[in-house]
Design an enzyme around this catalytic site. Sequence first.
Site, short mmCIF file in Angstrom:
data_model
loop_
_atom_site.label_atom_id
_atom_site.label_comp_id
_atom_site.label_asym_id
_atom_site.label_seq_id
_atom_site.Cartn_x
_atom_site.Cartn_y
_atom_site.Cartn_z
N CYS A 114 48.68 49.70 41.73
CA CYS A 114 47.98 50.12 40.51
C CYS A 114 48.18 51.61 40.21
CB CYS A 114 46.50 49.81 40.62
SG CYS A 114 46.16 48.07 40.84
N HIS A 257 41.08 54.37 36.61
CA HIS A 257 41.74 53.06 36.73
C HIS A 257 40.77 51.97 36.28
CE1 HIS A 257 43.94 49.68 38.09
NE2 HIS A 257 43.27 49.49 39.22
N ASN A 287 42.06 44.05 34.80
CA ASN A 287 42.84 44.99 35.62
C ASN A 287 44.33 44.71 35.39
OD1 ASN A 287 44.14 46.41 37.62
ND2 ASN A 287 42.78 45.77 39.26
O1 UT7 Z 1 43.28 47.50 41.25
C1 UT7 Z 1 43.19 47.80 42.61
C2 UT7 Z 1 41.83 48.00 43.00
N1 UT7 Z 1 41.04 46.80 42.89
C3 UT7 Z 1 39.75 46.93 42.77
O2 UT7 Z 1 39.31 48.04 42.63
C4 UT7 Z 1 38.86 45.73 42.89
C5 UT7 Z 1 37.72 46.08 43.80
N2 UT7 Z 1 36.72 45.06 44.02
C6 UT7 Z 1 35.92 44.54 43.06
O3 UT7 Z 1 36.06 44.83 41.90
C7 UT7 Z 1 34.79 43.62 43.48
O4 UT7 Z 1 34.66 43.65 44.87
C8 UT7 Z 1 35.00 42.16 43.01
C9 UT7 Z 1 34.78 42.05 41.51
C10 UT7 Z 1 36.37 41.65 43.38
C11 UT7 Z 1 33.96 41.24 43.68
O5 UT7 Z 1 32.65 41.72 43.42
P1 UT7 Z 1 31.58 41.85 44.60
O6 UT7 Z 1 30.32 42.28 44.00
O7 UT7 Z 1 32.20 42.74 45.65
O8 UT7 Z 1 31.42 40.35 45.09
P2 UT7 Z 1 31.77 39.73 46.50
O9 UT7 Z 1 33.24 39.60 46.70
O10 UT7 Z 1 30.99 40.43 47.56
O11 UT7 Z 1 31.17 38.27 46.32
C12 UT7 Z 1 29.76 38.06 46.11
C13 UT7 Z 1 29.51 36.59 45.87
C14 UT7 Z 1 30.12 35.70 46.94
O12 UT7 Z 1 29.25 34.62 47.15
P3 UT7 Z 1 28.26 34.63 48.43
O13 UT7 Z 1 29.17 34.70 49.64
O14 UT7 Z 1 27.40 35.84 48.29
O15 UT7 Z 1 27.53 33.33 48.29
C15 UT7 Z 1 31.38 35.16 46.28
O16 UT7 Z 1 31.76 33.90 46.77
O17 UT7 Z 1 30.08 36.19 44.62
C16 UT7 Z 1 30.93 35.04 44.83
N3 UT7 Z 1 32.03 35.11 43.89
C17 UT7 Z 1 31.98 34.56 42.66
N4 UT7 Z 1 31.02 33.85 42.04
C18 UT7 Z 1 31.29 33.44 40.79
C19 UT7 Z 1 33.22 35.74 44.02
N5 UT7 Z 1 33.96 35.59 42.91
C20 UT7 Z 1 33.20 34.86 42.06
C21 UT7 Z 1 33.41 34.41 40.74
N6 UT7 Z 1 32.42 33.71 40.15
N7 UT7 Z 1 34.54 34.65 40.04
#
Ligand code: UT7
Length: 330
Positions: A114, A257, A287
Amino acid sequence: MSSTFAIQGLGFYAPARILTNADLVKFVDTTDEWIITRTGIRERHMVAPGEVCTDMALAATHMALDNAGLTAKDLTHVVVATVTPDTSVPSAGVVLAKKLGLEGVPAFDLNAACSGFVYSLEAARGLVALHPEARVLVVGAEVLTSRTDWTDRGTCVLFGDGAGVAILAADTPANKGARLLDMQLAADGTYGPLLTIKGGYSGHPYKIGDVVGHENYVQMNGREVYKHAVRSMCAICETLLARHGLTPEDVDVLIPHQANLRIIEAVGKKLRFPDEKVFVNVDRYGNTSAASIPLALAEARALGSIKDGQLVLIATFGGGFTWGSALIRF
Ligand code: UT7
């Protein structure tokens, strides 16, 4: 020669086809509410069948050339930042040069995930420093949807396709445009496994008949990447500002970004930027990896969100990890 450089033109392009959160809900176990609250993304653009990375780069380049009052023949080098070129060989840079009708002009790709566009600007600064007559086409273009695992709800809601372009030249009175004042880059491979695309490369080659697996697509530990993204972008912006005796109050617009609205807001807050100084378009594009910064920069300028005379701070972060910052005076 001057330590500053002219940015003579900016351009951007996103495919006409739009994939909304409502479209995703039809085939991914997710909700519009989850995507908006966790990422701020409402829709992303996606290439039409047959539309490739260099098609988008070409459209963005035409806008930048028009913008600068230049033609393709004025370009001396082509650098394309991408992790999703049309083909591995030839490079997107060479294909794009051909599409622009350029013969004999050096052209290549640069992969810093990125952060690729900001890294490419640094490469272009080097080219102009070596060849003061150079006019370098610097592109960030990605078809991230070609490397999106639609069975992984943790990543597939995040990415989109697009392209952005800047034209870099020596800072002379004849070369009108914005001024690229300074940059700072960094990388740390310790965190490589947290964000990868492995399939098809020498570490994960495919044999004829192999089934393409999840490793062919973006794989990410989102939570860990999130923490590093905020920390690294803030630190590298502070380093660059301090080198020039500047504080966030001196900056008019922050272009971070565009990966996630929560990351953008956290960076803005930590750097003490009020919301109105932070440019956001992640809601409409998702993104777009290496295209994210030039797409935001060019769109912000086109919308009038960056005005003549204003100071812009760029913050980038990507797989590797790679990160960087840049200061531009419009
Ligand atoms: O471009 C390079 C850099 N990239 C980034 O900067 C991305 C960085 N990361 C992020 O933007 C975030 O971490 C994400 C958007 C990818 C994820 O958000 P989060 O708040 O960190 O969620 P998480 O991965 O901790 O997941 C929380 C919950 C999980 O469920 P449980 O285990 O708490 O029951 C996931 O299974 O949300 C669930 N989950 C979803 N639920 C509905 C993950 N993806 C989804 C989804 N829809 N699409």
